[in-house]
Write a protein that holds these residues in place. Structure first.
Motif, mmCIF file in Angstrom:
data_model
loop_
_atom_site.group_PDB
_atom_site.id
_atom_site.type_symbol
_atom_site.label_atom_id
_atom_site.label_comp_id
_atom_site.label_asym_id
_atom_site.label_seq_id
_atom_site.Cartn_x
_atom_site.Cartn_y
_atom_site.Cartn_z
ATOM 1 N N PHE A 1 0.837 -1.199 0.000
ATOM 2 C CA PHE A 1 0.000 0.000 0.000
ATOM 3 C C PHE A 1 0.875 1.253 0.000
ATOM 4 N N LEU A 2 1.901 1.258 0.851
ATOM 5 C CA LEU A 2 2.799 2.412 0.923
ATOM 6 C C LEU A 2 3.530 2.585 -0.395
ATOM 7 N N LEU A 3 3.999 1.483 -0.975
ATOM 8 C CA LEU A 3 4.674 1.569 -2.267
ATOM 9 C C LEU A 3 3.747 2.109 -3.336
ATOM 10 N N SER A 4 2.493 1.664 -3.335
ATOM 11 C CA SER A 4 1.518 2.169 -4.303
ATOM 12 C C SER A 4 1.279 3.661 -4.105
ATOM 13 N N ALA A 5 1.186 4.084 -2.853
ATOM 14 C CA ALA A 5 0.971 5.505 -2.559
ATOM 15 C C ALA A 5 2.157 6.343 -3.027
ATOM 16 N N LEU A 6 3.357 5.849 -2.778
ATOM 17 C CA LEU A 6 4.556 6.571 -3.218
ATOM 18 C C LEU A 6 4.623 6.646 -4.739
ATOM 19 N N PHE A 7 4.279 5.543 -5.387
ATOM 20 C CA PHE A 7 4.263 5.530 -6.852
ATOM 21 C C PHE A 7 3.244 6.541 -7.375
ATOM 22 N N GLY A 8 2.059 6.541 -6.786
ATOM 23 C CA GLY A 8 1.014 7.480 -7.198
ATOM 24 C C GLY A 8 1.446 8.927 -7.034
ATOM 25 N N GLU B 1 -4.180 -11.753 -14.859
ATOM 26 C CA GLU B 1 -4.157 -10.292 -14.891
ATOM 27 C C GLU B 1 -4.518 -9.707 -13.524
ATOM 28 N N PHE B 2 -5.491 -10.309 -12.853
ATOM 29 C CA PHE B 2 -5.883 -9.868 -11.511
ATOM 30 C C PHE B 2 -4.706 -9.975 -10.544
ATOM 31 N N GLU B 3 -3.970 -11.070 -10.618
ATOM 32 C CA GLU B 3 -2.790 -11.244 -9.767
ATOM 33 C C GLU B 3 -1.734 -10.192 -10.097
ATOM 34 N N GLN B 4 -1.595 -9.859 -11.373
ATOM 35 C CA GLN B 4 -0.630 -8.842 -11.769
ATOM 36 C C GLN B 4 -1.012 -7.476 -11.193
ATOM 37 N N CYS C 1 1.283 -5.134 -7.889
ATOM 38 C CA CYS C 1 1.748 -3.743 -7.854
ATOM 39 C C CYS C 1 0.892 -2.849 -6.956
ATOM 40 N N HIS C 2 -0.415 -3.025 -7.018
ATOM 41 C CA HIS C 2 -1.337 -2.119 -6.344
ATOM 42 C C HIS C 2 -1.846 -2.620 -4.997
ATOM 43 N N GLY C 3 -1.579 -3.884 -4.673
ATOM 44 C CA GLY C 3 -2.098 -4.473 -3.439
ATOM 45 C C GLY C 3 -3.453 -5.107 -3.679
ATOM 46 N N SER C 4 -3.910 -5.867 -2.710
ATOM 47 C CA SER C 4 -5.205 -6.548 -2.847
ATOM 48 C C SER C 4 -6.347 -5.573 -2.591
ATOM 49 N N LEU C 5 -7.547 -5.961 -2.999
ATOM 50 C CA LEU C 5 -8.719 -5.130 -2.736
ATOM 51 C C LEU C 5 -8.904 -4.929 -1.237
ATOM 52 N N ALA C 6 -8.605 -5.956 -0.449
ATOM 53 C CA ALA C 6 -8.749 -5.866 1.007
ATOM 54 C C ALA C 6 -7.807 -4.837 1.610
ATOM 55 N N GLU C 7 -6.699 -4.547 0.933
ATOM 56 C CA GLU C 7 -5.716 -3.580 1.432
ATOM 57 C C GLU C 7 -6.010 -2.150 0.997
ATOM 58 N N HIS D 1 -12.977 -0.242 -2.426
ATOM 59 C CA HIS D 1 -12.382 -1.474 -2.949
ATOM 60 C C HIS D 1 -12.590 -2.638 -1.993
ATOM 61 N N LYS D 2 -12.436 -2.405 -0.696
ATOM 62 C CA LYS D 2 -12.586 -3.478 0.298
ATOM 63 C C LYS D 2 -13.940 -4.166 0.190
ATOM 64 N N ALA D 3 -14.972 -3.404 -0.091
ATOM 65 C CA ALA D 3 -16.333 -3.952 -0.169
ATOM 66 C C ALA D 3 -16.476 -4.985 -1.284
ATOM 67 N N HIS D 4 -15.581 -4.972 -2.261
ATOM 68 C CA HIS D 4 -15.668 -5.879 -3.405
ATOM 69 C C HIS D 4 -14.689 -7.042 -3.310
#
Length: 107
Positions: free
Chosen positions: A4-11, A54-57, A61-67, A72-75
């Motif tokens: 999650f932190l890596l995704s935030a930094l990338f964003g 593709e979902f695993e890919q 990079c972006h983390g799971s929906l639960a994260e 996103h968590k709701a799905h």
């Protein structure tokens, strides 16, 4: 460091570097520029039959929906990223709308 932190930094890095992509670029083109079609597709060309690879890919990079955030968590466990994010049709920065599936005013 968490995904999650890596995704935030990338964003944040992408947001600060507006020249990194064109707003009219599709999500697929953006991802291909970062690592080729192989960054999303096992054979570099076509989608897997069930979309699981593709979902695993996406999650690698972006983390799971639960994260992710509450929307996103709701799905989590019910949907895959590509159910809402149509990578070969949606442009960078374009977000799917909840009312595409929910007609009861949920956000």
């Amino acid at each position: 460091m968490s995904k999650f932190l890596l995704s935030a930094l990338f964003g944040a890095a992408v947001a600060l570097s507006s020249s990194a992509f064109a707003a009219d670029q599709t999500l697929a083109e953006f991802h291909a520029d970062m690592g080729g079609c192989e960054s999303c597709h096992a054979d570099g060309a076509s989608a897997s039959a069930d979309g699981a690879f593709e979902f695993e890919q996406c999650q690698s990079c972006h983390g799971s929906l639960a994260e992710m955030d509450d929307k996103h968590k709701a799905h989590d466990g019910m949907m895959m990223c590509q159910d809402c994010h149509v990578t070969h049709e949606m442009n960078v920065g374009q977000k799917p709308t909840c009312d595409a599936c929910h007609d009861d005013g949920r956000q």
